[in-house]
Design a protein around this motif. Sequence first.
Motif, PDB file in Angstrom:
ATOM      1  N   MET A   1       0.806  -1.205   0.000  1.00 21.14           N
ATOM      2  CA  MET A   1       0.000   0.000   0.000  1.00 21.14           C
ATOM      3  C   MET A   1       0.852   1.274   0.000  1.00 21.14           C
ATOM      4  N   PRO A   2       1.948   1.346   0.756  1.00 23.51           N
ATOM      5  CA  PRO A   2       2.772   2.561   0.674  1.00 23.51           C
ATOM      6  C   PRO A   2       3.276   2.800  -0.748  1.00 23.51           C
ATOM      7  N   ASP A   3       3.592   1.706  -1.464  1.00 24.90           N
ATOM      8  CA  ASP A   3       4.066   1.836  -2.833  1.00 24.90           C
ATOM      9  C   ASP A   3       2.980   2.452  -3.717  1.00 24.90           C
ATOM     10  N   LEU A   4       1.746   2.059  -3.477  1.00 22.87           N
ATOM     11  CA  LEU A   4       0.619   2.587  -4.236  1.00 22.87           C
ATOM     12  C   LEU A   4       0.410   4.074  -3.934  1.00 22.87           C
TER      13      LEU A   4
ATOM     14  N   ARG B   1       3.043   6.045  -5.790  1.00 22.20           N
ATOM     15  CA  ARG B   1       2.673   6.175  -7.205  1.00 22.20           C
ATOM     16  C   ARG B   1       1.606   7.258  -7.395  1.00 22.20           C
ATOM     17  N   ALA B   2       0.618   7.236  -6.527  1.00 25.32           N
ATOM     18  CA  ALA B   2      -0.463   8.215  -6.622  1.00 25.32           C
ATOM     19  C   ALA B   2       0.084   9.634  -6.436  1.00 25.32           C
ATOM     20  N   LEU B   3       0.945   9.810  -5.469  1.00 26.02           N
ATOM     21  CA  LEU B   3       1.520  11.141  -5.227  1.00 26.02           C
ATOM     22  C   LEU B   3       2.394  11.594  -6.393  1.00 26.02           C
ATOM     23  N   GLN B   4       3.107  10.655  -7.007  1.00 28.42           N
ATOM     24  CA  GLN B   4       3.922  11.008  -8.174  1.00 28.42           C
ATOM     25  C   GLN B   4       3.028  11.484  -9.321  1.00 28.42           C
ATOM     26  N   LEU B   5       1.912  10.793  -9.516  1.00 27.57           N
ATOM     27  CA  LEU B   5       0.981  11.201 -10.570  1.00 27.57           C
ATOM     28  C   LEU B   5       0.354  12.562 -10.258  1.00 27.57           C
ATOM     29  N   LEU B   6      -0.025  12.762  -9.000  1.00 25.26           N
ATOM     30  CA  LEU B   6      -0.649  14.023  -8.608  1.00 25.26           C
ATOM     31  C   LEU B   6       0.342  15.188  -8.604  1.00 25.26           C
ATOM     32  N   ALA B   7       1.619  14.884  -8.463  1.00 25.83           N
ATOM     33  CA  ALA B   7       2.634  15.940  -8.487  1.00 25.83           C
ATOM     34  C   ALA B   7       2.762  16.539  -9.893  1.00 25.83           C
ATOM     35  N   ARG B   8       2.492  15.729 -10.894  1.00 20.14           N
ATOM     36  CA  ARG B   8       2.581  16.206 -12.281  1.00 20.14           C
ATOM     37  C   ARG B   8       1.396  17.095 -12.640  1.00 20.14           C
TER      38      ARG B   8
ATOM     39  N   ALA C   1      -2.132  -2.437  -8.263  1.00 24.44           N
ATOM     40  CA  ALA C   1      -2.686  -2.838  -6.967  1.00 24.44           C
ATOM     41  C   ALA C   1      -3.030  -4.317  -6.947  1.00 24.44           C
ATOM     42  N   GLU C   2      -3.048  -4.858  -5.742  1.00 26.99           N
ATOM     43  CA  GLU C   2      -3.432  -6.257  -5.578  1.00 26.99           C
ATOM     44  C   GLU C   2      -4.945  -6.406  -5.516  1.00 26.99           C
ATOM     45  N   SER C   3      -5.644  -5.366  -5.038  1.00 29.45           N
ATOM     46  CA  SER C   3      -7.099  -5.436  -4.961  1.00 29.45           C
ATOM     47  C   SER C   3      -7.700  -4.050  -5.165  1.00 29.45           C
ATOM     48  N   ALA C   4      -8.975  -4.044  -5.514  1.00 31.62           N
ATOM     49  CA  ALA C   4      -9.686  -2.776  -5.697  1.00 31.62           C
ATOM     50  C   ALA C   4      -9.852  -2.054  -4.360  1.00 31.62           C
ATOM     51  N   ASP C   5      -9.985  -2.821  -3.282  1.00 31.58           N
ATOM     52  CA  ASP C   5     -10.121  -2.216  -1.953  1.00 31.58           C
ATOM     53  C   ASP C   5      -8.874  -1.423  -1.576  1.00 31.58           C
ATOM     54  N   GLU C   6      -7.724  -1.936  -1.980  1.00 33.80           N
ATOM     55  CA  GLU C   6      -6.456  -1.249  -1.692  1.00 33.80           C
ATOM     56  C   GLU C   6      -6.424   0.109  -2.402  1.00 33.80           C
ATOM     57  N   VAL C   7      -6.842   0.132  -3.638  1.00 36.99           N
ATOM     58  CA  VAL C   7      -6.873   1.376  -4.410  1.00 36.99           C
ATOM     59  C   VAL C   7      -7.851   2.361  -3.777  1.00 36.99           C
ATOM     60  N   GLU C   8      -9.037   1.883  -3.446  1.00 36.99           N
ATOM     61  CA  GLU C   8     -10.040   2.756  -2.841  1.00 36.99           C
ATOM     62  C   GLU C   8      -9.557   3.332  -1.516  1.00 36.99           C
ATOM     63  N   SER C   9      -8.846   2.528  -0.758  1.00 47.17           N
ATOM     64  CA  SER C   9      -8.315   2.985   0.522  1.00 47.17           C
ATOM     65  C   SER C   9      -7.320   4.132   0.318  1.00 47.17           C
ATOM     66  N   VAL C  10      -6.431   3.972  -0.641  1.00 51.25           N
ATOM     67  CA  VAL C  10      -5.452   5.019  -0.941  1.00 51.25           C
ATOM     68  C   VAL C  10      -6.168   6.282  -1.431  1.00 51.25           C
ATOM     69  N   LEU C  11      -7.152   6.117  -2.311  1.00 52.34           N
ATOM     70  CA  LEU C  11      -7.890   7.264  -2.843  1.00 52.34           C
ATOM     71  C   LEU C  11      -8.666   7.985  -1.738  1.00 52.34           C
TER      72      LEU C  11
ATOM     73  N   THR D   1      -7.869   8.094   1.421  1.00 48.83           N
ATOM     74  CA  THR D   1      -6.874   8.794   2.239  1.00 48.83           C
ATOM     75  C   THR D   1      -6.437  10.089   1.563  1.00 48.83           C
ATOM     76  N   LEU D   2      -6.151  10.016   0.276  1.00 51.53           N
ATOM     77  CA  LEU D   2      -5.723  11.214  -0.459  1.00 51.53           C
ATOM     78  C   LEU D   2      -6.830  12.268  -0.492  1.00 51.53           C
ATOM     79  N   GLN D   3      -8.049  11.821  -0.614  1.00 54.11           N
ATOM     80  CA  GLN D   3      -9.160  12.760  -0.634  1.00 54.11           C
ATOM     81  C   GLN D   3      -9.349  13.402   0.740  1.00 54.11           C
ATOM     82  N   ALA D   4      -9.190  12.621   1.790  1.00 57.96           N
ATOM     83  CA  ALA D   4      -9.309  13.158   3.151  1.00 57.96           C
ATOM     84  C   ALA D   4      -8.214  14.181   3.437  1.00 57.96           C
ATOM     85  N   GLU D   5      -7.046  13.966   2.854  1.00 55.59           N
ATOM     86  CA  GLU D   5      -5.922  14.888   3.027  1.00 55.59           C
ATOM     87  C   GLU D   5      -5.984  16.057   2.042  1.00 55.59           C
TER      88      GLU D   5
END
Length: 144
Positions: free
Chosen positions: A1-4, A7-14, A30-40, A42-46
């Motif tokens: 998940m930290p790796d994901l 990646r998301a932050l690198q994309l958002l930095a551009r 990602a290994e699962s859709a839940d993992e992606v949703e969790s990262v998204l 978190t990013l939205q909350a931040e």
Amino acid sequence: MPDLRVRALQLLARRDHSRAELRAKLAVHAESADEVESVLDTLQAERLLSDHRYASQRVAARAGRYGNARLRLELKQQGVAEEDIDAALPEAGDEVERCRSIWAKKFGQPPLTAEARAKQMRFLQYRGFSADAIRQTLRGAEDE
């Protein structure tokens, strides 16, 4: 998940991405859709990921070339919600003024024949301008 997340932050930095666009780009890694949703989530909350901000920036960048219908369609295709689109479109400015500006840059003079008028109207329709904006633009050009 930290790796994901990295990646998301690198994309958002551009540039800003819509949630759906970022989901599609991260799903490959990602290994699962839940993992992606969790990262998204978190990013939205931040407040690092915002469809409203994405829509506003997209409209600001493309309003000088396209009408509201085209901007709306592009944002819908990127998975942006209707309320975010409705909030962002007024930031583009007056559609008739943008239509006149693009018409003047492309054609500069009123159509002399029905074929030329149809060609100018098709061009503006393709750019996503409303029929009302096109009518006002061509009527204004003929009055001058």
